[in-house]
Design an enzyme around this catalytic site. Structure first.
Site, PDB file in Angstrom:
ATOM      1  N   ASN A  12       0.859  -1.184   0.000  1.00  5.18           N
ATOM      2  CA  ASN A  12       0.000   0.000   0.000  1.00  5.18           C
ATOM      3  C   ASN A  12       0.896   1.235   0.000  1.00  5.18           C
ATOM      4  O   ASN A  12       1.494   1.585   1.016  1.00  5.18           O
ATOM      5  CB  ASN A  12      -0.903  -0.012   1.242  1.00  5.18           C
ATOM      6  CG  ASN A  12      -1.718   1.260   1.380  1.00  5.18           C
ATOM      7  OD1 ASN A  12      -1.868   2.032   0.431  1.00  5.18           O
ATOM      8  ND2 ASN A  12      -2.262   1.488   2.565  1.00  5.18           N
ATOM      9  N   LYS A  14       0.075   4.230  -0.185  1.00  4.23           N
ATOM     10  CA  LYS A  14      -0.575   5.405   0.388  1.00  4.23           C
ATOM     11  C   LYS A  14      -0.397   6.593  -0.585  1.00  4.23           C
ATOM     12  O   LYS A  14      -0.371   6.386  -1.792  1.00  4.23           O
ATOM     13  CB  LYS A  14      -0.051   5.681   1.796  1.00  4.23           C
ATOM     14  CG  LYS A  14      -0.193   4.451   2.705  1.00  4.23           C
ATOM     15  CD  LYS A  14       0.051   4.727   4.141  1.00  4.23           C
ATOM     16  CE  LYS A  14      -0.124   3.447   4.950  1.00  4.23           C
ATOM     17  NZ  LYS A  14       0.008   3.681   6.395  1.00  4.23           N
ATOM     18  N   HIS A  96      -9.492   1.203   5.240  1.00  3.29           N
ATOM     19  CA  HIS A  96      -8.213   1.425   5.915  1.00  3.29           C
ATOM     20  C   HIS A  96      -8.420   2.404   7.070  1.00  3.29           C
ATOM     21  O   HIS A  96      -9.241   3.323   6.993  1.00  3.29           O
ATOM     22  CB  HIS A  96      -7.192   1.985   4.922  1.00  3.29           C
ATOM     23  CG  HIS A  96      -5.786   1.971   5.449  1.00  3.29           C
ATOM     24  ND1 HIS A  96      -5.318   2.938   6.315  1.00  3.29           N
ATOM     25  CD2 HIS A  96      -4.757   1.099   5.250  1.00  3.29           C
ATOM     26  CE1 HIS A  96      -4.055   2.667   6.616  1.00  3.29           C
ATOM     27  NE2 HIS A  96      -3.689   1.556   5.982  1.00  3.29           N
ATOM     28  N   GLU A  98      -6.862   4.852   8.093  1.00  8.12           N
ATOM     29  CA  GLU A  98      -6.680   6.264   7.774  1.00  8.12           C
ATOM     30  C   GLU A  98      -7.940   6.858   7.165  1.00  8.12           C
ATOM     31  O   GLU A  98      -8.269   8.027   7.401  1.00  8.12           O
ATOM     32  CB  GLU A  98      -5.474   6.428   6.838  1.00  8.12           C
ATOM     33  CG  GLU A  98      -4.164   6.106   7.530  1.00  8.12           C
ATOM     34  CD  GLU A  98      -3.026   5.775   6.595  1.00  8.12           C
ATOM     35  OE1 GLU A  98      -1.936   5.463   7.091  1.00  8.12           O
ATOM     36  OE2 GLU A  98      -3.227   5.813   5.350  1.00  8.12           O
ATOM     37  N   GLU A 167      -5.098  -4.601  10.870  1.00  8.38           N
ATOM     38  CA  GLU A 167      -4.101  -3.559  11.049  1.00  8.38           C
ATOM     39  C   GLU A 167      -4.354  -2.830  12.370  1.00  8.38           C
ATOM     40  O   GLU A 167      -5.196  -1.922  12.421  1.00  8.38           O
ATOM     41  CB  GLU A 167      -4.160  -2.547   9.894  1.00  8.38           C
ATOM     42  CG  GLU A 167      -3.730  -3.107   8.562  1.00  8.38           C
ATOM     43  CD  GLU A 167      -3.354  -1.992   7.589  1.00  8.38           C
ATOM     44  OE1 GLU A 167      -2.287  -2.089   6.986  1.00  8.38           O
ATOM     45  OE2 GLU A 167      -4.121  -1.028   7.482  1.00  8.38           O
ATOM     46  N   GLY A 173       2.679   2.833  10.916  1.00 10.05           N
ATOM     47  CA  GLY A 173       3.573   3.964  10.759  1.00 10.05           C
ATOM     48  C   GLY A 173       4.254   4.410  12.037  1.00 10.05           C
ATOM     49  O   GLY A 173       4.879   5.464  12.074  1.00 10.05           O
ATOM     50  N   SER A 211       3.664  -1.901  10.390  1.00  8.65           N
ATOM     51  CA  SER A 211       5.113  -1.887  10.572  1.00  8.65           C
ATOM     52  C   SER A 211       5.748  -3.250  10.315  1.00  8.65           C
ATOM     53  O   SER A 211       6.643  -3.682  11.048  1.00  8.65           O
ATOM     54  CB  SER A 211       5.473  -1.373  11.973  1.00  8.65           C
ATOM     55  OG  SER A 211       5.035  -0.038  12.148  1.00  8.65           O
ATOM     56  N   GLY A 232       2.964  -1.123   4.267  1.00  6.35           N
ATOM     57  CA  GLY A 232       2.952   0.310   4.029  1.00  6.35           C
ATOM     58  C   GLY A 232       4.316   0.831   3.617  1.00  6.35           C
ATOM     59  O   GLY A 232       4.765   0.646   2.494  1.00  6.35           O
TER      60      GLY A 232
END
Length: 249
Positions: A12, A14, A96, A98, A167, A173, A211, A232
């Site tokens: 991903n 992003k 997701h 986010e 996740e 992150g 991560s 990610g």
């Protein structure tokens, strides 16, 4: 029955990438073949054609980072599943954390997006996960089951056609990672929930994201209910992404 689930590693990106940076990254991933798992890259939508061209004729796949629940219409800025299918997208990430956080996406909206993707032959990667506060409160199981329940209820007999990605929000992150045992415990909960809803639960891939790096990937991927990863930051570094793919093989 884990042997019926070939592992999947999906990158991903992003909101990262440029035409100049993408070219060597995609070339390196292609040159790293063959992999012992399924491999996919999910770039920002403007780069879908570039990824499709770079991976043409190979067994590498590509996907989108989101999908509109609508078929077409006056929805400025949205991308429909039909449009993604035209680009040969195999996957679409939905729900997701986010997007749940920054765009206030509800469990039902995520479920509607998953349904729209499946209707066009695009496999939704449905993300679920808890915040640090929810984990500390002991609510992890309730949160992820609630998030997945909306999708199962909306898709009914098609629930076995999705990919799920666990996740933990506190590990995205941040450099923090759930231990293999912590991740497996949640994956087992999700697997049991799928078994109760679908006769095809054993073929549903449940990925871990948060991560994932070359040095922890193998320990995560050897857990019985962890079927690969949604990667990610490491997916933007060819050497790291290739190493993670090899760990899944």
């Amino acid at each position: 029955m884990a042997d019926i689930r070939r592992k999947l590693v999906a990158g991903n990106w992003k909101m990262h990438g440029s035409r100049a940076a993408n070219e060597p990254l995609l070339a390196a991933i292609a040159q790293g073949r063959p992999y012992g798992c399924d491999v996919a890259v999910c770039p920002p939508s403007p780069y879908l054609a570039e990824v499709a061209l770079a991976f043409a004729g190979s067994d590498l796949r590509w996907g989108a980072q989101d999908c509109s629940p609508h078929e077409q219409g006056a929805y400025t800025g949205e991308v429909s599943a039909a449009m993604l299918a035209e680009f040969g997208c195999r996957y679409a990430i939905v729900g997701h954390s986010e997007r749940r956080q920054h765009h206030h996406e509800s469990d039902q909206l995520v479920a509607d997006k998953a349904k729209a993707a499946l209707a066009r032959g695009v496999t939704p990667i449905v993300c679920v996960g808890e915040s640090l506060a929810q984990r500390d409160a002991g609510d992890t199981e309730n949160v992820v089951k609630r998030q997945l329940s909306a999708v199962i209820h909306t898709l009914a007999h098609c629930a076995g056609e999705i990919v799920v990605a666990y996740e933990p929000v506190w590990a995205i992150g941040t450099g923090r990672t759930a231990t293999p045992e912590q991740a497996q415990a949640v994956h087992a909960v999700l697997r049991a929930q799928l078994r109760a809803a679908s006769a095809h639960a054993e073929r549903v891939k449940i990925l871990y994201g948060g991560s994932v790096k070359p040095d922890n990937a193998r320990a995560l991927f050897t857990q019985p209910d962890i079927d690969g990863g949604l990667i990610g930051g490491a997916s933007l570094k060819a050497e790291d992404f290739i190493a993670i793919c090899r760990a899944a093989g």
